[in-house]
Design an enzyme around this catalytic site. Structure first.
Site, PDB file in Angstrom:
ATOM      1  N   ALA A  59       2.961   1.816   3.040  1.00  0.00           N
ATOM      2  CA  ALA A  59       4.160   0.964   3.034  1.00  0.00           C
ATOM      3  C   ALA A  59       5.267   1.594   2.195  1.00  0.00           C
ATOM      4  O   ALA A  59       6.441   1.574   2.574  1.00  0.00           O
ATOM      5  CB  ALA A  59       3.820  -0.427   2.509  1.00  0.00           C
TER       6      ALA A  59
ATOM      7  N   CYS B 181       0.830  -1.210   0.000  1.00  0.00           N
ATOM      8  CA  CYS B 181       0.000   0.000   0.000  1.00  0.00           C
ATOM      9  C   CYS B 181       0.864   1.259   0.000  1.00  0.00           C
ATOM     10  O   CYS B 181       2.072   1.211   0.185  1.00  0.00           O
ATOM     11  CB  CYS B 181      -0.935  -0.013   1.199  1.00  0.00           C
ATOM     12  SG  CYS B 181      -0.082   0.192   2.775  1.00  0.00           S
TER      13      CYS B 181
ATOM     14  N   HIS C 197       6.024   6.165  -2.566  1.00  0.00           N
ATOM     15  CA  HIS C 197       7.385   6.633  -2.888  1.00  0.00           C
ATOM     16  C   HIS C 197       7.334   8.107  -3.266  1.00  0.00           C
ATOM     17  O   HIS C 197       8.142   8.911  -2.819  1.00  0.00           O
ATOM     18  CB  HIS C 197       7.963   5.879  -4.083  1.00  0.00           C
ATOM     19  CG  HIS C 197       8.067   4.398  -3.888  1.00  0.00           C
ATOM     20  ND1 HIS C 197       7.998   3.511  -4.935  1.00  0.00           N
ATOM     21  CD2 HIS C 197       8.229   3.652  -2.777  1.00  0.00           C
ATOM     22  CE1 HIS C 197       8.115   2.280  -4.467  1.00  0.00           C
ATOM     23  NE2 HIS C 197       8.266   2.348  -3.164  1.00  0.00           N
TER      24      HIS C 197
ATOM     25  N   ARG D 204      11.115  -4.937   6.752  1.00  0.00           N
ATOM     26  CA  ARG D 204      12.000  -4.721   5.606  1.00  0.00           C
ATOM     27  C   ARG D 204      13.407  -4.649   6.172  1.00  0.00           C
ATOM     28  O   ARG D 204      13.644  -3.967   7.155  1.00  0.00           O
ATOM     29  CB  ARG D 204      11.611  -3.426   4.908  1.00  0.00           C
ATOM     30  CG  ARG D 204      12.381  -3.123   3.647  1.00  0.00           C
ATOM     31  CD  ARG D 204      11.591  -2.084   2.881  1.00  0.00           C
ATOM     32  NE  ARG D 204      12.264  -1.548   1.735  1.00  0.00           N
ATOM     33  CZ  ARG D 204      13.020  -0.464   1.758  1.00  0.00           C
ATOM     34  NH1 ARG D 204      13.247   0.168   2.884  1.00  0.00           N
ATOM     35  NH2 ARG D 204      13.546  -0.005   0.645  1.00  0.00           N
TER      36      ARG D 204
HETATM   37 FE1  CFM Z   1      13.127   0.103  -5.268  1.00  0.00          FE
HETATM   38 FE2  CFM Z   1      12.543  -2.236  -5.502  1.00  0.00          FE
HETATM   39 FE3  CFM Z   1      11.087  -0.575  -3.973  1.00  0.00          FE
HETATM   40 FE4  CFM Z   1      13.574  -1.328  -3.257  1.00  0.00          FE
HETATM   41 FE5  CFM Z   1      12.566  -3.303  -1.682  1.00  0.00          FE
HETATM   42 FE6  CFM Z   1      11.524  -4.151  -3.954  1.00  0.00          FE
HETATM   43 FE7  CFM Z   1      10.113  -2.540  -2.428  1.00  0.00          FE
HETATM   44 MO1  CFM Z   1      10.569  -4.986  -1.666  1.00  0.00          MO
HETATM   45  S1  CFM Z   1      14.464  -1.609  -5.131  1.00  0.00           S
HETATM   46  S2  CFM Z   1      12.611   0.585  -3.211  1.00  0.00           S
HETATM   47  S3  CFM Z   1      14.408  -2.202  -1.451  1.00  0.00           S
HETATM   48  S4  CFM Z   1      11.268  -0.684  -6.083  1.00  0.00           S
HETATM   49  S5  CFM Z   1      12.656  -5.205  -2.524  1.00  0.00           S
HETATM   50  S6  CFM Z   1      12.216  -4.231  -6.112  1.00  0.00           S
HETATM   51  S7  CFM Z   1       9.448  -4.204  -3.525  1.00  0.00           S
HETATM   52  S8  CFM Z   1      10.822  -3.042  -0.494  1.00  0.00           S
HETATM   53  S9  CFM Z   1       9.195  -0.648  -2.822  1.00  0.00           S
END
Ligand code: CFM
Length: 589
Positions: free
Chosen positions: A80, A77, A210, A111
């Site tokens: 997260a 989500c 993000h 994480r």
């Molecule tokens: Fe970038 Fe990723 Fe992500 Fe990531 Fe991660 Fe991920 Fe993630 Mo899990 S590199 S930041 S450290 S998009 S592994 S492939 S899914 S937490 S949001």
């Protein structure tokens, strides 16, 4: 190997890495097989997200759109993506979740963004998990008072440099104004306090989180401390979160070369480092998906250029170092980088060769996040393995097809929901790091800024690309492709392994790692070798190979009547399950 001879040895590419010998299966047939179970409306949507690749001209993929309810997604989500991914790793500020306790509990060290105290910075709050623990009373009468009290209490106990507050779903629904609570707390306590409206439902996945996090970090932290580090060749590593210690490996490698990291956003990072990251010379971007916003905004406001790098895989690590060296253009630095690459490769080559003898010709599939499904293909390729299918959970079209498609991406209602900051050049602090002539000279020499060509341009023709894969599609993939290993996450790891296929968790690393840089690559090669070549998989008969036993059909046999019926229900095809009223309103399918 390219350093020693001009002609590549047989079976190796010109960079000296083994050429995968496996062939790509018939992806069109597999695609049809995956799609055929879906009702027309679902099929129409999934068709756009499930494609056969063409690296020369990547087909347009459906990405960053809402998941079809019921297909069992792996996505997370918005909360997260904001609290957990981008900001959570800052280790010396307090992160307070405003919401019911579950949202906090499930963001408590799940994480593996590791951090350790530094000399002069002994504080590490990451082990703590803070929540306002909203209950029914706050949901009904409002939670602002409880939040203000929580901030005060947290400050009294921990005396942090800053406090960050995160809104969860109910906060948005009842309309608590976390930002005014934060503003008042900032005045009252005299420290930086800021909030994020990152309610879980804000976007179609964690990707929205993000973006919200990038905006907040940029607004509330970047630029607060105008004290450049004294070292030369300063860079920020953006989009590297130190999962399993990756950032430490990258840091060590860069240090060996004489490159200084001002800040890693946001792996093992302090508040102070973020506040002064605008004083660095160059931004290098690891995970494009989670942090490209910040790279863009820092360039506009402060004049810091950005380039894409990848420290996952030996070949990629070498390329990335050379690219950083080229940017600075200092001969001593360039020579040192070549020395370091030669040293690292000399140590790694025997491991690669040993592992390659058991792994060349094997195949992998990967369904992870928004960047690793691309980056990890290089680690497999280093040892002669071929990726036969891959996809992201929540990436956007540019992560698949390359940034060239950015102008053609339609902004839908879900994306419009997220604020785009209006950023302008800072009147006093904007300073281009290179002159226009220097930039032109670099470009003429083949150097490119702001470049990301995406996953598809680096994958073989006909390889299946699957966005936001469903469990049904993973099951079909295993049945039809029999990949030797799948890289994925905890949500489907054990489903995959029950089919007799090893699954490497590429989010948490199965509690292993690091896998970045040359040293991390050696860890990864060895682990994949162990996982694929252990005899245990030969002792399992995948359930789809077992004949259906009508007497005890539950869970026995992929094509058993019970399992088939369950899959049809899940795929929305079970006619018997649909209430008549819905049919009349045309809601089915
Ligand atoms: Fe970038 Fe990723 Fe992500 Fe990531 Fe991660 Fe991920 Fe993630 Mo899990 S590199 S930041 S450290 S998009 S592994 S492939 S899914 S937490 S949001």
């Amino acid at each position: 190997m390219s350093e020693e001879s001009t002609m590549p040895a047989e079976g190796y590419d010109k960079e000296g890495f083994p050429i995968p010998t496996a062939t790509v299966p018939d992806s069109e047939a597999a695609r049809e097989e995956m799609l055929k179970i879906y009702p027309p409306k679902t099929r129409k949507k999934r068709e756009k997200q499930l494609l056969a690749n063409d690296p020369a001209k990547p087909p347009e993929i459906g990405a960053n759109t809402r998941t079809v309810p019921g297909i069992i997604t792996q996505r997370g989500c918005t909360y997260a993506g904001c609290r957990g991914v981008v900001i959570g790793p800052i280790h010396d500020i307090l992160h307070i979740t405003h919401g019911p306790i579950g949202c906090s509990y499930y963001s408590w060290l799940t994480r593996r963004n590791l951090a350790r105290p530094k000399p002069g910075q002994p504080v590490n709050f990451l082990q703590y998990c803070m929540s306002t623990d909203m209950m029914e009373e706050e949901i009904i009468f409002g939670g602002e008072k409880k939040l203000a009290a929580a901030i005060r209490e947290a400050y009294r106990i921990f005396k942090p440099k800053a406090i960050s507050v995160y809104a969860t779903c109910p906060v948005g629904l009842i309309g608590d104004d976390i930002h005014s609570v934060c503003r008042k707390a900032k005045e009252e306590l005299g420290i930086n306090v800021f909030g994020f409206s990152c309610e879980g439902y804000k976007g179609v996945s964690q990707s929205a989180g993000h973006h919200i996090a990038n905006n907040g970090v940029f607004k509330h932290m970047v630029g607060l401390l105008d004290e450049p580090d004294p070292e030369p060749f300063r860079i920020n590593v953006l989009g590297e979160y130190n999962i399993g210690g990756d950032a430490w490996e990258i840091d060590t490698l860069l240090k060996k070369c004489g490159i200084h990291v001002t800040a890693t956003l946001s792996g093992d990072i302090s508040y102070e480092q973020i506040c002064k990251c605008h004083t660095s010379d160059l931004n290098v971007v690891m995970c494009h998906r989670s942090i490209n916003y910040m790279a863009e905004m820092m360039e506009v406001k402060f004049g810091i250029p950005w380039i894409k790098v990848n420290f996952i895989g030996a070949e990629q690590s070498a390329k990335s170092l050379r690219k950083i060296g080229k940017f600075f253009g200092d001969q001593k630095l360039l020579d040192r980088i070549e020395e370091v690459i030669a040293q690292e490769m000399a140590a790694l080559r025997p491991v690669m060769e040993d592992v390659k003898s058991r792994l060349q010709g094997k195949t992998a599939a990967m369904f992870v996040g928004g960047s690793r499904a691309h980056h990890y293909q290089h680690l497999f390729k280093d040892v002669g393995m071929l990726t036969v299918a891959a996809g992201y959970e929540f990436a956007h079209r540019d992560d698949y097809e390359g940034r060239a498609v950015l102008p053609s991406i339609k902004v839908d209602a879900d994306s419009r929901n997220i604020e785009e900051l209006d950023v302008a050049a800072d009147p006093t602090r904007f300073a281009p790091r290179k002159t226009p002539e220097q930039i032109e000279a670099l470009k003429a020499g083949g150097f490119s800024f702001k470049d990301y060509d995406g996953m598809m341009t680096e994958m073989k023709k006909s390889v299946l690309v699957i966005d936001d894969i469903s469990h049904h599609e993973i099951e079909k993939l295993i049945e039809l492709y029999h990949p030797d290993i799948i890289g994925s996450g905890i949500k489907d790891k054990f489903v995959i392994e029950k089919f007799g296929v090893p699954c490497k968790q590429l989010h948490s690393y199965d509690y292993g790692g690091p896998y970045a840089a040359f040293t991390g690559a050696a860890n990864f090669y060895r682990e994949i070798d162990r996982m694929i070549n252990t005899k245990v998989w030969k002792l399992i008969t995948p359930s789809w190979k077992k004949p259906a036993d009508p007497a005890t059909a539950v869970g026995r046999g992929f094509e058993s009547a019970h399992n088939k019926a369950t899959r049809e229900i899940v795929a929305g095809m079970a006619k018997a399950w649909k209430p008549k009223a819905q049919k009349a309103e045309g809601l089915e399918g």
